[in-house]
Design a protein around this motif. Structure first.
Motif, PDB file in Angstrom:
ATOM      1  N   LEU A   1      67.990   6.310  13.261  1.00  0.00           N
ATOM      2  CA  LEU A   1      68.457   7.499  12.250  1.00  0.00           C
ATOM      3  C   LEU A   1      70.224   7.035  11.576  1.00  0.00           C
ATOM      4  O   LEU A   1      70.622   7.667  10.886  1.00  0.00           O
ATOM      5  CB  LEU A   1      68.680   8.593  13.153  1.00  0.00           C
ATOM      6  CG  LEU A   1      69.039   9.908  12.648  1.00  0.00           C
ATOM      7  CD1 LEU A   1      68.016  10.047  11.484  1.00  0.00           C
ATOM      8  CD2 LEU A   1      70.115  10.725  13.667  1.00  0.00           C
ATOM      9  N   TRP A   2      70.636   6.632  12.285  1.00  0.00           N
ATOM     10  CA  TRP A   2      71.730   5.606  12.087  1.00  0.00           C
ATOM     11  C   TRP A   2      71.919   4.431  10.791  1.00  0.00           C
ATOM     12  O   TRP A   2      72.743   5.113   9.965  1.00  0.00           O
ATOM     13  CB  TRP A   2      72.868   4.952  12.684  1.00  0.00           C
ATOM     14  CG  TRP A   2      73.524   4.144  12.540  1.00  0.00           C
ATOM     15  CD1 TRP A   2      75.083   4.376  11.874  1.00  0.00           C
ATOM     16  CD2 TRP A   2      73.793   2.668  11.985  1.00  0.00           C
ATOM     17  NE1 TRP A   2      75.838   3.602  11.561  1.00  0.00           N
ATOM     18  CE2 TRP A   2      74.838   2.079  11.331  1.00  0.00           C
ATOM     19  CE3 TRP A   2      72.798   1.493  12.150  1.00  0.00           C
ATOM     20  CZ2 TRP A   2      75.436   1.651  11.494  1.00  0.00           C
ATOM     21  CZ3 TRP A   2      73.303   0.442  12.397  1.00  0.00           C
ATOM     22  CH2 TRP A   2      74.524  -0.260  11.989  1.00  0.00           C
ATOM     23  N   ILE A   3      71.202   3.674  10.798  1.00  0.00           N
ATOM     24  CA  ILE A   3      70.201   2.740   9.831  1.00  0.00           C
ATOM     25  C   ILE A   3      70.004   3.426   8.631  1.00  0.00           C
ATOM     26  O   ILE A   3      70.567   2.830   7.297  1.00  0.00           O
ATOM     27  CB  ILE A   3      68.981   1.386  10.316  1.00  0.00           C
ATOM     28  CG1 ILE A   3      69.890   1.424  11.657  1.00  0.00           C
ATOM     29  CG2 ILE A   3      69.165   0.256   9.796  1.00  0.00           C
ATOM     30  CD1 ILE A   3      68.976  -0.130  12.020  1.00  0.00           C
TER      31      ILE A   3
ATOM     32  N   TRP B   1      73.211   4.774   7.056  1.00  0.00           N
ATOM     33  CA  TRP B   1      74.121   3.469   6.314  1.00  0.00           C
ATOM     34  C   TRP B   1      73.712   3.510   5.109  1.00  0.00           C
ATOM     35  O   TRP B   1      73.692   3.220   3.881  1.00  0.00           O
ATOM     36  CB  TRP B   1      73.924   2.642   7.280  1.00  0.00           C
ATOM     37  CG  TRP B   1      74.627   1.905   6.758  1.00  0.00           C
ATOM     38  CD1 TRP B   1      73.984   0.797   5.570  1.00  0.00           C
ATOM     39  CD2 TRP B   1      76.181   1.864   6.465  1.00  0.00           C
ATOM     40  NE1 TRP B   1      75.059  -0.943   5.307  1.00  0.00           N
ATOM     41  CE2 TRP B   1      76.601   0.344   5.682  1.00  0.00           C
ATOM     42  CE3 TRP B   1      77.358   2.613   6.629  1.00  0.00           C
ATOM     43  CZ2 TRP B   1      77.487  -0.323   5.436  1.00  0.00           C
ATOM     44  CZ3 TRP B   1      78.547   1.733   6.269  1.00  0.00           C
ATOM     45  CH2 TRP B   1      79.045   0.443   5.073  1.00  0.00           C
ATOM     46  N   ASP B   2      72.021   3.356   4.848  1.00  0.00           N
ATOM     47  CA  ASP B   2      71.714   2.681   3.404  1.00  0.00           C
ATOM     48  C   ASP B   2      71.554   4.099   2.395  1.00  0.00           C
ATOM     49  O   ASP B   2      72.059   3.648   1.603  1.00  0.00           O
ATOM     50  CB  ASP B   2      70.170   2.072   4.209  1.00  0.00           C
ATOM     51  CG  ASP B   2      69.939   1.319   5.123  1.00  0.00           C
ATOM     52  OD1 ASP B   2      70.657   0.656   4.788  1.00  0.00           O
ATOM     53  OD2 ASP B   2      68.645   1.017   5.407  1.00  0.00           O
ATOM     54  N   LEU B   3      71.238   5.166   3.320  1.00  0.00           N
ATOM     55  CA  LEU B   3      71.466   6.244   1.994  1.00  0.00           C
ATOM     56  C   LEU B   3      72.371   6.275   1.585  1.00  0.00           C
ATOM     57  O   LEU B   3      72.866   7.052   0.414  1.00  0.00           O
ATOM     58  CB  LEU B   3      70.248   7.584   2.656  1.00  0.00           C
ATOM     59  CG  LEU B   3      68.705   7.463   2.812  1.00  0.00           C
ATOM     60  CD1 LEU B   3      68.714   8.331   4.006  1.00  0.00           C
ATOM     61  CD2 LEU B   3      68.515   7.331   1.624  1.00  0.00           C
TER      62      LEU B   3
ATOM     63  N   PHE C   1      75.447  -4.998   4.342  1.00  0.00           N
ATOM     64  CA  PHE C   1      75.115  -6.130   5.195  1.00  0.00           C
ATOM     65  C   PHE C   1      76.014  -5.377   6.200  1.00  0.00           C
ATOM     66  O   PHE C   1      76.042  -5.641   7.817  1.00  0.00           O
ATOM     67  CB  PHE C   1      74.184  -6.765   5.248  1.00  0.00           C
ATOM     68  CG  PHE C   1      72.823  -7.041   5.031  1.00  0.00           C
ATOM     69  CD1 PHE C   1      71.571  -7.424   5.663  1.00  0.00           C
ATOM     70  CD2 PHE C   1      72.448  -7.327   3.681  1.00  0.00           C
ATOM     71  CE1 PHE C   1      70.663  -7.172   5.721  1.00  0.00           C
ATOM     72  CE2 PHE C   1      71.165  -7.260   3.432  1.00  0.00           C
ATOM     73  CZ  PHE C   1      70.106  -7.271   4.808  1.00  0.00           C
ATOM     74  N   ASP C   2      76.984  -5.374   5.691  1.00  0.00           N
ATOM     75  CA  ASP C   2      78.012  -5.046   5.833  1.00  0.00           C
ATOM     76  C   ASP C   2      78.913  -3.662   6.822  1.00  0.00           C
ATOM     77  O   ASP C   2      79.121  -2.760   6.456  1.00  0.00           O
ATOM     78  CB  ASP C   2      79.494  -5.645   4.916  1.00  0.00           C
ATOM     79  CG  ASP C   2      79.361  -6.723   4.791  1.00  0.00           C
ATOM     80  OD1 ASP C   2      79.088  -7.802   5.763  1.00  0.00           O
ATOM     81  OD2 ASP C   2      79.664  -7.688   3.507  1.00  0.00           O
ATOM     82  N   ALA C   3      77.940  -2.979   7.574  1.00  0.00           N
ATOM     83  CA  ALA C   3      77.906  -1.753   7.947  1.00  0.00           C
ATOM     84  C   ALA C   3      79.287  -1.682   9.179  1.00  0.00           C
ATOM     85  O   ALA C   3      79.822  -2.248   9.721  1.00  0.00           O
ATOM     86  CB  ALA C   3      76.589  -1.668   9.043  1.00  0.00           C
ATOM     87  N   ASN C   4      79.332  -0.320   9.273  1.00  0.00           N
ATOM     88  CA  ASN C   4      80.327   0.071   9.854  1.00  0.00           C
ATOM     89  C   ASN C   4      79.759   0.317  11.314  1.00  0.00           C
ATOM     90  O   ASN C   4      80.066   1.151  12.059  1.00  0.00           O
ATOM     91  CB  ASN C   4      80.573   1.450   9.889  1.00  0.00           C
ATOM     92  CG  ASN C   4      79.310   2.699   9.717  1.00  0.00           C
ATOM     93  OD1 ASN C   4      78.429   2.367  10.210  1.00  0.00           O
ATOM     94  ND2 ASN C   4      80.101   3.918   9.901  1.00  0.00           N
ATOM     95  N   ILE C   5      79.828  -1.087  12.127  1.00  0.00           N
ATOM     96  CA  ILE C   5      80.056  -0.912  13.909  1.00  0.00           C
ATOM     97  C   ILE C   5      79.913  -2.477  14.068  1.00  0.00           C
ATOM     98  O   ILE C   5      79.888  -3.296  12.825  1.00  0.00           O
ATOM     99  CB  ILE C   5      78.383  -0.644  14.421  1.00  0.00           C
ATOM    100  CG1 ILE C   5      77.070  -2.491  13.659  1.00  0.00           C
ATOM    101  CG2 ILE C   5      78.071   0.761  14.192  1.00  0.00           C
ATOM    102  CD1 ILE C   5      75.836  -2.185  14.164  1.00  0.00           C
TER     103      ILE C   5
ATOM    104  N   SER D   1      69.310  -5.386  13.664  1.00  0.00           N
ATOM    105  CA  SER D   1      68.551  -4.871  13.240  1.00  0.00           C
ATOM    106  C   SER D   1      67.504  -4.698  11.945  1.00  0.00           C
ATOM    107  O   SER D   1      68.313  -5.067  10.609  1.00  0.00           O
ATOM    108  CB  SER D   1      68.182  -3.198  14.463  1.00  0.00           C
ATOM    109  OG  SER D   1      66.959  -2.874  13.800  1.00  0.00           O
ATOM    110  N   ASP D   2      66.085  -4.572  12.022  1.00  0.00           N
ATOM    111  CA  ASP D   2      65.866  -4.041  10.495  1.00  0.00           C
ATOM    112  C   ASP D   2      66.663  -3.004   9.782  1.00  0.00           C
ATOM    113  O   ASP D   2      66.797  -2.035  10.026  1.00  0.00           O
ATOM    114  CB  ASP D   2      64.231  -3.561  10.576  1.00  0.00           C
ATOM    115  CG  ASP D   2      62.938  -4.706  11.465  1.00  0.00           C
ATOM    116  OD1 ASP D   2      62.304  -5.543  10.397  1.00  0.00           O
ATOM    117  OD2 ASP D   2      62.733  -4.085  12.501  1.00  0.00           O
ATOM    118  N   HIS D   3      66.707  -3.350   8.591  1.00  0.00           N
ATOM    119  CA  HIS D   3      67.822  -3.024   7.970  1.00  0.00           C
ATOM    120  C   HIS D   3      66.988  -2.079   6.873  1.00  0.00           C
ATOM    121  O   HIS D   3      67.603  -0.317   6.512  1.00  0.00           O
ATOM    122  CB  HIS D   3      68.295  -4.248   6.350  1.00  0.00           C
ATOM    123  CG  HIS D   3      66.904  -4.662   5.894  1.00  0.00           C
ATOM    124  ND1 HIS D   3      66.958  -4.105   5.097  1.00  0.00           N
ATOM    125  CD2 HIS D   3      67.017  -6.481   5.833  1.00  0.00           C
ATOM    126  CE1 HIS D   3      65.608  -4.665   4.137  1.00  0.00           C
ATOM    127  NE2 HIS D   3      65.950  -6.348   4.433  1.00  0.00           N
TER     128      HIS D   3
END
Length: 308
Positions: free
Chosen positions: A52-54, A57-59, A75-79, A90-92
């Motif tokens: 759900l978080w992935i 972030w993508d959307l 790919f520079d996610a907020n974690i 993880s799978d993007h």
């Protein structure tokens, strides 16, 4: 062609999608009654919340910074700040997010988009296998049966918490294109085979590896059955491989960089401990409707709680 004939032809084409959509609603009931408020998962903590978080972030990235898809900043996610490339942990799910972004743009409801990905994955997995078998055998009945098995087999529901593992819709299309390529040896089919296989690999790295091995085995079977290796077919396979690499590399390169940077990997002990044994294929979990409930093929646990 008359309007009636056009309508009948359109209805025949839509019939499989409508049928598999109905099956998806029934097999996931009562999910359709709470699409915007509940997740299609047996529980929330763990993989469902991660996925759900992935998706979120993508959307949000697609909405606010669409250019990041091209530059790789997505790919520079907020974690794990200040680490970079953390979406590759993880799978993007970028392909899935792009598919449901119009729904997110219209509603802003992340749970709805999660459930849409789940249901559409089931529906299109079944439809893709229907199209493959219908093309190869010419039998509509066989195509419906194959679609039901592929789209709604227990594997889907045993991995309901793994949203990325529902993306089984590309694999039947790769083998359909392989058949077309062998039959016609056309450049167009080779290019499409490479594109579709790359989309499978980008949608789920696991299935990219599994599908790749399947295609190699299928090609080996073609050599064995025909007893020869036509040069023209070799060039078409090479073209398909080249197209697959070009299309897949942007979505898979961040994983290679993360692995090299962080040292991700599995030891031989981990691989052996989590691998299937021959006896595993003769066992069923307790949740299985027939074998689990009756006790047939139930796994037996030793005193330590491990499978014997």
């Amino acid at each position: 062609m008359s309007n009636w004939a056009r309508g009948a032809n359109r209805a025949r084409r839509l019939a499989p999608l409508l049928f598999f959509s109905a099956v998806a609603c029934v097999t996931t009931w009562p999910l359709v009654t709470g699409l915007s408020s509940h997740l299609g998962a047996p529980y929330g903590p763990g993989d469902p919340f991660l996925n759900l978080w992935i998706l979120g972030w993508d959307l949000e990235t697609i909405s606010a910074h669409p250019g990041w898809l091209l530059t790789g900043r997505v790919f520079d996610a907020n974690i794990f700040f200040p680490a970079t490339g953390t979406l590759a942990y993880s799978d993007h799910q970028l392909i899935q997010s792009l598919a449901v972004w119009p729904l997110y743009a219209a509603t802003g409801n992340l749970a709805l988009c999660y459930n849409a990905v789940l249901l559409l994955s089931l529906i299109f997995s079944a439809w893709a296998m229907f199209a493959f078998i219908r093309s190869v055998t010419g039998s509509t009945v066989a195509a419906y049966c194959a679609g039901l098995v592929w789209g709604f087999c227990p594997f889907h529901f045993s991995h309901l918490i793994h949203l990325q593992l529902q993306s089984l819709y590309w694999m039947p299309l790769t083998f359909w294109l392989l058949h077309r390529l062998v039959a016609g040896r056309r450049t167009r089919d080779a290019a499409w085979l490479g594109i579709v296989f790359a989309l499978q690999a980008v949608s789920s790295v696991y299935y990219g590896m599994i599908g790749g091995m399947g295609l190699v085995v299928a090609a080996a079977m073609i050599i064995w059955r025909t007893g020869r290796w036509p040069p023209r077919l070799v060039s078409r396979f090479a073209l398909a491989a080249l197209v697959a690499i070009v299309v897949a590399v942007p979505g898979l390169w961040p994983y290679w960089r993360a692995q090299q940077r962080e040292g991700f990997g599995r030891t031989l002990f981990e691989a052996e401990h989590h691998s299937a044994a021959l006896a595993s294929y003769l066992r069923a979990p307790s949740t299985n409707l027939i074998y689990g409930q009756t006790g047939w093929l139930r796994p037996r646990l030793d005193k330590s709680g491990s499978l014997d």
